[in-house]
Design an enzyme around this catalytic site. Structure first.
Site, short mmCIF file in Angstrom:
data_model
loop_
_atom_site.label_atom_id
_atom_site.label_comp_id
_atom_site.label_asym_id
_atom_site.label_seq_id
_atom_site.Cartn_x
_atom_site.Cartn_y
_atom_site.Cartn_z
N ASN A 10 -2.82 -3.58 -11.43
CA ASN A 10 -2.81 -2.12 -11.54
C ASN A 10 -1.49 -1.73 -12.22
O ASN A 10 -0.44 -1.80 -11.60
CB ASN A 10 -2.92 -1.50 -10.14
CG ASN A 10 -2.77 0.00 -10.15
OD1 ASN A 10 -2.74 0.63 -11.22
ND2 ASN A 10 -2.68 0.59 -8.97
N LYS A 12 -0.51 1.10 -13.08
CA LYS A 12 -0.06 2.44 -12.70
C LYS A 12 0.34 3.23 -13.95
O LYS A 12 -0.21 2.98 -15.02
CB LYS A 12 1.06 2.35 -11.66
CG LYS A 12 0.61 1.52 -10.45
CD LYS A 12 1.49 1.63 -9.24
CE LYS A 12 0.91 0.77 -8.12
NZ LYS A 12 1.69 0.85 -6.88
N HIS A 102 -6.82 4.93 -4.37
CA HIS A 102 -5.48 4.36 -4.21
C HIS A 102 -4.63 5.32 -3.38
O HIS A 102 -4.76 6.54 -3.51
CB HIS A 102 -4.85 4.13 -5.59
CG HIS A 102 -3.62 3.27 -5.52
ND1 HIS A 102 -2.41 3.75 -5.10
CD2 HIS A 102 -3.45 1.95 -5.75
CE1 HIS A 102 -1.53 2.76 -5.10
NE2 HIS A 102 -2.13 1.65 -5.49
N GLU A 104 -1.72 6.28 -3.69
CA GLU A 104 -0.95 7.23 -4.51
C GLU A 104 -1.81 8.42 -4.92
O GLU A 104 -1.34 9.55 -5.00
CB GLU A 104 -0.35 6.51 -5.73
CG GLU A 104 0.79 5.58 -5.31
CD GLU A 104 0.96 4.35 -6.19
OE1 GLU A 104 0.44 4.32 -7.31
OE2 GLU A 104 1.64 3.41 -5.73
N GLY A 180 5.23 -1.50 -3.43
CA GLY A 180 6.44 -1.26 -4.21
C GLY A 180 7.74 -1.38 -3.42
O GLY A 180 8.79 -0.96 -3.89
N SER A 220 3.25 -5.51 -2.82
CA SER A 220 4.34 -6.44 -3.12
C SER A 220 3.87 -7.90 -3.25
O SER A 220 4.58 -8.82 -2.84
CB SER A 220 5.45 -6.33 -2.07
OG SER A 220 6.01 -5.02 -2.10
N GLY A 241 0.65 -4.61 -8.31
CA GLY A 241 1.29 -3.52 -9.04
C GLY A 241 2.41 -4.06 -9.92
O GLY A 241 2.18 -4.62 -10.99
P1 13P Z 1 3.11 -3.38 -5.81
O1 13P Z 1 2.51 -4.73 -6.12
O2 13P Z 1 4.06 -2.92 -6.86
O3 13P Z 1 3.62 -3.31 -4.43
O4 13P Z 1 1.89 -2.32 -5.90
C1 13P Z 1 0.74 -2.56 -5.16
C2 13P Z 1 -0.29 -1.57 -5.55
O5 13P Z 1 -0.21 -0.40 -5.22
C3 13P Z 1 -1.40 -2.03 -6.39
O6 13P Z 1 -2.40 -1.08 -6.49
#
Ligand code: 13P
Length: 258
Positions: A10, A12, A102, A104, A180, A220, A241
């Site tokens: 992803n 983002k 998601h 977010e 994250g 992560s 991510g």
């Molecule tokens: P990270 O791998 O940066 O923690 O993000 C995970 C995520 O939200 C994937 O959709």
């Protein structure tokens, strides 16, 4: 039942068109010596404006090793919905998967369980695969409501779907506190929650769908966490991510899932 692993990146809100195409090409280059049949299902999710460019890069390569997802899509086909992009439109741009729900999007854009359910139905109706995200906040975990919260997110997302459609779907368990932050969820705990999700799927759609549905862990995920995560009974892959934004680390995660 052996389920084919899925590693999805992803991206983002990162990367312009040229940078996205470059990253897609670099990922394919990293995977060029691996036989397609040996690979997990590899999916990358660029921003809307890069879908065309990434699809072109993937199609021009012709290797078929990497598929594309959109990070979201709206459930209405067309109309007066300024700023939205429909499932038809992301399909037209070459997406075969759509990430929905998601954390977010739930947190910053008010996406509700009901909207996620409508999106899942539209995505499946058009022959694409929804990647349905769920996960608890730190407050919910500390209050001991992780399982009930996630069970209710999953029941709402899958409401009214046929057992066959549920089997084709993908779920991503992403604890919000692990996104994250570099704080990966303990693999045994992630596996426990994912097994709980599989039980919820069994309850709503039957044992066959529960056996077939792929449930990923996200939060992560890094090259040095994936092997242990993939060794667990119920973890079928990862939604990545930050570590999906460079070809080298994403490819290492893909290889770690083989
Ligand atoms: P990270 O791998 O940066 O923690 O993000 C995970 C995520 O939200 C994937 O959709």
């Amino acid at each position: 039942m052996s389920r084919r692993p899925v590693i999805a990146g992803n991206w983002k809100m990162h990367k312009l068109q040229s940078e996205s195409a470059e990253l897609a090409n670099a990922v394919m280059k990293e995977l060029k010596d691996i036989d397609k049949a040996a690979l997990p299902e590899v999916v990358i999710a660029p921003v809307y404006t890069s879908l065309y460019a990434v699809n072109k890069a993937l199609t021009d390569c012709g290797c078929g090793k990497v598929k594309m997802a959109a990070q979201n899509a709206f459930y209405e086909t067309q109309g007066a919905f300024t700023g939205e992009v429909s499932v038809e439109m992301v399909k037209d741009a070459g997406a075969e998967y759509v990430i929905i729900g998601h954390s977010e999007r739930r947190q910053y854009f008010g996406e509700t369980d009901e909207m996620i359910n409508k999106k899942a139905k539209k995505i499946l109706e058009l022959g694409l695969v929804p990647i349905i995200c769920c996960g608890e906040s730190l407050e919910q975990r500390e209050a001991g409501v992780t399982d009930s919260h996630i069970a209710s997110q999953i029941k709402a997302a899958l409401d009214g779907l046929s057992a066959e459609d549920v089997a084709k779907s993908i779920i991503a368990y992403e604890p919000i506190w692990a996104i994250g932050t570099g704080k990966t969820c303990d693999s045994d705990e992630a596996n426990r929650v994912i097994a709980m999700i599989r039980n919820v799927v069994k309850e709503v759609a039957g044992a066959d769908s529960a056996d077939k549905i792929r449930i990923l862990y996200g939060g992560s995920v890094k090259p040095n966490t994936i092997v242990e995560q993939m060794s667990k009974s119920d973890i079928d892959g990862a939604l990545v991510g930050g570590a999906s934004l460079t070809a080298d680390s994403f490819a290492q995660i893909v290889k770690g899932a083989m």
